[in-house]
Structure formats: structure tokens, C-alpha cells
Design an enzyme around this catalytic site. Sequence first.
Site, PDB file in Angstrom:
ATOM      1  N   SER A  69       0.834  -1.195   0.000  1.00  0.00           N
ATOM      2  CA  SER A  69       0.000   0.000   0.000  1.00  0.00           C
ATOM      3  C   SER A  69       0.879   1.258   0.000  1.00  0.00           C
ATOM      4  O   SER A  69       1.707   1.430  -0.888  1.00  0.00           O
ATOM      5  CB  SER A  69      -0.970  -0.042   1.191  1.00  0.00           C
ATOM      6  OG  SER A  69      -2.004   0.905   1.040  1.00  0.00           O
ATOM      7  N   ASP A  80      -9.566  -5.134  -4.917  1.00  0.00           N
ATOM      8  CA  ASP A  80      -8.940  -3.903  -4.440  1.00  0.00           C
ATOM      9  C   ASP A  80      -9.121  -2.797  -5.474  1.00  0.00           C
ATOM     10  O   ASP A  80      -8.709  -2.959  -6.625  1.00  0.00           O
ATOM     11  CB  ASP A  80      -7.449  -4.167  -4.195  1.00  0.00           C
ATOM     12  CG  ASP A  80      -6.717  -2.968  -3.633  1.00  0.00           C
ATOM     13  OD1 ASP A  80      -7.352  -1.923  -3.390  1.00  0.00           O
ATOM     14  OD2 ASP A  80      -5.486  -3.078  -3.413  1.00  0.00           O
ATOM     15  N   HIS A 136      -7.603  -5.665  -0.495  1.00  0.00           N
ATOM     16  CA  HIS A 136      -6.373  -4.898  -0.325  1.00  0.00           C
ATOM     17  C   HIS A 136      -5.515  -5.495   0.798  1.00  0.00           C
ATOM     18  O   HIS A 136      -6.016  -5.818   1.867  1.00  0.00           O
ATOM     19  CB  HIS A 136      -6.759  -3.444  -0.002  1.00  0.00           C
ATOM     20  CG  HIS A 136      -5.618  -2.490   0.056  1.00  0.00           C
ATOM     21  ND1 HIS A 136      -4.814  -2.213  -1.027  1.00  0.00           N
ATOM     22  CD2 HIS A 136      -5.130  -1.728   1.080  1.00  0.00           C
ATOM     23  CE1 HIS A 136      -3.910  -1.319  -0.682  1.00  0.00           C
ATOM     24  NE2 HIS A 136      -4.068  -1.015   0.597  1.00  0.00           N
TER      25      HIS A 136
END
Length: 309
Positions: free
Chosen positions: A156, A251, A283
Site C-alpha cells: 500500500s 482492491d 487490499h
Amino acid sequence: MAEIVHDFFPLMRVYKDGRIERLAGEGFVPPESDPETGLQIKDIEIDPQINLSARLYLPKNVQKIPLFVYFHGGGFVIESASSPSYHKHLSTVAAEAKVVIVSVNYRLAPEYPLPIAYEDTWLALKWIASHANGDGHEPWLKEHADFSRVYFGGDSAGGNIAHHIAIRVGLEKLDGVKLEGIFLACPYFWGKDPIDGEGENLGAKDFVEKLWLFANPNSLGLDDPLINPEKDPNLCSLGCDKVVVYVAGKDPLRFRGFYYKESLEKSGWPGTVEVVEVKDEEHVFHLFATETENAMSMMKKLVSFLNQS
């Protein structure tokens, strides 16, 4: 009842009186070594004046082994190197891949807005690199890290950081350090104009844009090169030869993972980039469902990536 001025559920809320409530990523695991695997773990200070630190992992019975520098995720606003999910994930990586790991604990927004996280991680990397020629004082790095086999990784926001620090390595070089590759899990990239299926989820774009400008209030928006690599004139300078990107089928960021590959290839960067899509996963799925087949497959891929000759 206190008035909320910024609501980034499930990450954090900010109240009118200035109070910041982090809703996730606040857990802390002490750096205790693992008697089962023989893995040693410790926390070290890199720069006490700015509270820059890292968590180090060292497998047992090793000589010179690859070095994996990791940057945690959390939208630049939550999580730390000592969070339970990162501690567990990186303990497994260190034991399975037989690599030295430095997990960087950079400062978070909004108390420390971007680009502070990027500057912190570059300072950490320069501190790490100081051990390549014997100047540094951390014995685990001096004695066991092979600086000709260095890798970056992150998920991320940490994937975003890993990319940008790799660009900086390409531009500025680090004496004695050879960056072999970067491994990005569900990297936090976006852009002003929707691509592929992004237009079907305007709520996701709205959330990403608000969170980005909250963490980086001086940014011009979603075409900032810091969040949209395609807009970076230095993209071709990425300082490694190999990139692996993992994207998750559920995601909203997944389209940007594929677009990142396209952008790298068009930029003139001479390396190889691979995107692995994992269907039916959310995610950063690998951090929260570590025993699933998909997470274990990703771990196997990462271990292989860190051990290529």
C-alpha cells in the site's frame, strides 16, 4: 459530542478540537526473538532527534545474506514497524527467505505531513548504506548483510515509498549498495483521470483523493508524481532491474498496479516488471489472512524473489 472534521474510517478520524483518533494500526508487539525458528529481532534508533527508528530481523546460522528493506503501509497515517501484522509477516519472511530485514518506522501524517515519510525513509536508507563500507555501527548489518543483494518491499503506502526510494537510488546512487529489485504489494498509486474500471467506483477515488491531500496538504492532487508514477519525468531512472507487483482482485487500487507496469515499460526503463493478480482478495490480504493459499503462494513468490542469484 465532538465534531468530526476528517473521517477516514476505518483508518482514522480527526476532530474539530484537533484530537486525532487512529482506529487501526495502534497495536504493538515487542521485538522478542523466536525460539522456534531461532530468529533474532530488535529495535534500533536511527535518528533519535526525529524519532526515526527501525525493527531488525536476523535469521540464525547465517553468514552474508540478502538485505530486505521494508516499508509498512497504512495510507501514510497509521501503522508502524512494530504493528502485529507487520511483525508476523516479516518474521515469516526473514525465517523462510534467510534474509536480513530492516523494517523502517517512518513518521506519520498528519502530525508529520508528506513528504516527511519519504525523507525519513531516505535517511534510513543512507544509514543502512553506511554499513556497506564499514562506517556503520550496527553489527547485524556489518556482519551479515550482503550489500550487493539489496531488495526493497512494501505494501500500500509502503509500496509507494519503496518505488520512490528506488527512483532516488537510481538518481543519486548509494556507494556500495546494489539494489536488485522491489516487491510491491497492492501499491498506493492513483491518478486524476479514471482508467479501466475506476470510473465505476467514484467513492474509492473520492476517498483516495481526500486521504492523499490530508497526508500531503501541499500536493496539487492526484496527478502529483508522488501518487501517479506516470507523471514522474524520472520514472525511467528506477534504480533496479526487477519489479514484482501484486494486485488483489477486489482492491480498487488494482488497476493502478497494471498501469504502473505499462508506464514503466513506456518510460524507457530497461528492467523487467511482472504483475501478479490474485482473484477474490481484498487490499493487502496477505497481512490479515496469512494462512490462506493465496497468501502462502505470495510468500513463496517473495522468498524466491529475494533469493534469486
